[in-house]
Write an enzyme that holds these catalytic residues in place. Structure first.
Site, PDB file in Angstrom:
ATOM      1  N   GLY A   1     -14.856  20.338 -56.129  1.00 30.76           N
ATOM      2  CA  GLY A   1     -14.501  21.336 -55.132  1.00 30.76           C
ATOM      3  C   GLY A   1     -12.996  21.449 -55.040  1.00 30.76           C
ATOM      4  O   GLY A   1     -12.255  20.915 -55.874  1.00 30.76           O
TER       5      GLY A   1
ATOM      6  N   ASP B   1     -15.642  22.368 -39.728  1.00 31.91           N
ATOM      7  CA  ASP B   1     -16.044  23.067 -40.956  1.00 31.91           C
ATOM      8  C   ASP B   1     -17.535  22.874 -41.208  1.00 31.91           C
ATOM      9  O   ASP B   1     -17.962  22.641 -42.345  1.00 31.91           O
ATOM     10  CB  ASP B   1     -15.229  22.570 -42.148  1.00 31.91           C
ATOM     11  CG  ASP B   1     -15.298  23.539 -43.334  1.00 31.91           C
ATOM     12  OD1 ASP B   1     -15.584  24.736 -43.110  1.00 31.91           O
ATOM     13  OD2 ASP B   1     -15.070  23.103 -44.473  1.00 31.91           O
TER      14      ASP B   1
END
Length: 490
Positions: free
Chosen positions: A87, A202
């Protein structure tokens, strides 16, 4: 470490990090026990070490820094087996302890981020934050260090499963019954984080792992620690926008202070997506999506998934309230409300009361002739055979109806100050959002400036009724007329 102890460690760290020398020693001397002091000193060393690594002339070494780990590499007794994901932050590998056969996830920080001491410090904070929470629904960390090629890494629990977004992609939206256990696990983990003074900021399906032990929360990399901040703090300050646009609360988009209710909003978006298969707001760009979070009211979930009840609408719309103060801070209670719709009102109780029948006074005896008396005896015997006291019909009891007290029904999701009118009499009866007492279903009309009026029914069998209104579309201003230069006024 308990949440209270972690908060104490954080408070001492924040103060000690701003000073040095004797001043820092005086702060450390306030630690109640040696172990607490060691915790603070370890955090200070990690924070100072990240700065020293970059500021101490090591930037030139980053050309050699790499996140690549070859199978067989050993990190703190764990042997790397394979790369399992990547990521923006870096790369994740699967590793195993050769003796006890325990698996671990190795999260390696991207070299570009390693150039910035703030990102390194944030990487450290994530490891400490998840351990401070100490909840089974949060992936824990148990090791930290640097590889031979200079990359920072963290050893974390390995979860054998798939992310929630991958699960949705393969299975589609979930039924309420299937979604409740997942939502309950996420809510429990978030409530524990909030109790420890940590906001995730998040939350999204990609940061939830679904495995045999239930859902587990990932990635506290941008978590906000609700503790006093120092001027040079690496954590995101008020005024900066971080997060994933599709799941961000209005106050998060505007760069304002965040707290547990910010996670509640993201939780509402996630629950909405699980139950309808769509997010409440989708835009052609990140900016367009964020503007919808700020300006547009979400559709009730039942408009997109008709099998969902108005009760589900009310719970999710409460989580998606624009103002943080209108959202529930306790997510566990919200899931319980989602799983337990209000019971239907019981029908009125009917009881039977005995009815008293007045007796006629006996008539005076009549003198009969002898043959008449004999005939009466014969007839009387025949009648007695056909009519006995047992066959006499019982008196009919009059029903007694116990009056049903008024039921309090709350209109939720309506814009603040919405006028509520009785639909039949056109009389204003109050304002929404708010409770109303009703004894039977009652049609009411909702009106608010800038919104399309709507008629709903206050049903005493429901504790809450969705009162969301749609904004009146605003016509764009006409384009300016182009005037020939010769015709313009002098």
């Amino acid at each position: 470490m308990t949440p209270e102890r972690w908060q104490r460690v954080q408070a001492l760290f924040e103060r000690a990090a701003d000073v040095d020398g004797d001043a820092r020693e005086r702060v450390l001397a306030e630690a109640e026990d040696p172990e607490l002091r060691r915790e603070v000193e370890a955090l200070l060393a990690a924070d100072d070490g990240a700065d020293d690594f970059v500021d101490g002339g090591a930037v030139g070494l980053f050309d050699a820094v790499s996140t690549e780990l070859t199978p067989g590499t050993t990190l703190q007794d764990y042997v790397v087996e394979a790369r399992v994901g990547a990521g923006a932050f870096g790369v994740v590998y699967r590793a195993v302890h050769p003796v006890i056969d325990k698996r671990a996830a190795v999260k390696v920080l991207d070299p570009t981020l390693s150039r910035d001491p703030h990102h390194v410090s944030r990487f450290i904070t994530e490891a400490r934050a998840v351990n401070a929470i100490g909840h089974a629904g949060i992936v824990g960390a148990f090791g930290f260090g640097r590889t031979e090629r200079g990359a920072f890494y963290c050893l974390m629990d390995f979860v054998d499963g798939e992310t929630l977004d991958a699960h949705l992609a393969s299975h589609g939206r979930l039924s309420l019954e299937a979604a409740i256990p997942i939502l309950a696990g996420i809510a429990s983990a978030l409530d524990a984080a909030h109790a420890a003074g940590i906001v995730h900021r998040d939350l999204k399906p990609a940061n939830v792992m679904i495995g045999p032990g239930g859902p587990r929360l990932l990635d506290f990399g941008i978590a906000k620690l609700l503790a006093p901040k120092r001027a040079t703090d690496h954590r995101t300050e008020t005024g900066q926008t971080v997060g994933t646009p599709a799941y961000m609360a209005p106050e998060q988009i505007e760069g304002k202070d965040v707290d547990a209710r910010t996670d509640a909003y993201a939780f509402g978006v996630l629950a909405y997506e699980l139950l309808t298969g769509t997010r409440p707001f989708e835009g052609t760009s990140s900016v367009a999506t964020m503007m919808k979070h700020l300006q547009v009211d979400p559709d009730p979930p039942s408009r997109r998934a008709p099998e969902l009840s108005s009760h589900v609408d009310a719970v999710l719309l409460g989580l998606l309230a624009k103002r943080a103060e209108d959202r529930p801070p306790d997510l566990g209670a919200g899931v319980e409300a989602l799983a337990s719709p209000p019971a239907l009102t019981s029908p009125p109780e009917i009881t039977s009361a005995p009815t008293k029948i007045a007796k006629e006074p006996p008539a005076p005896p009549r003198r009969l002739l002898p043959f008449a008396a004999a005939a009466m005896v014969i007839v009387g015997v025949g009648v007695a055979a056909l009519w006995s006291p047992e066959s006499k019909p019982a008196p009919v009891a009059a029903p007694v109806v116990t009056p049903t007290p008024p039921t309090r029904v709350s209109i939720v999701g309506a814009p603040e100050g919405t006028a509520v009118f009785d639909a039949e009499t056109d009389t204003r009866i109050g304002s929404a959002p708010g409770p109303f007492e009703v004894e039977a279903p009652r049609a009411v009309r909702l009106e608010a400036e800038g919104y399309t009026p709507r008629t709903i029914t206050l049903d005493p069998s429901h504790a809450t009724i969705d009162g969301a209104l749609e904004r009146v579309p605003v016509e764009p201003p006409p384009p300016p007329r182009r005037v020939h230069p010769d015709l313009e006024p002098m």
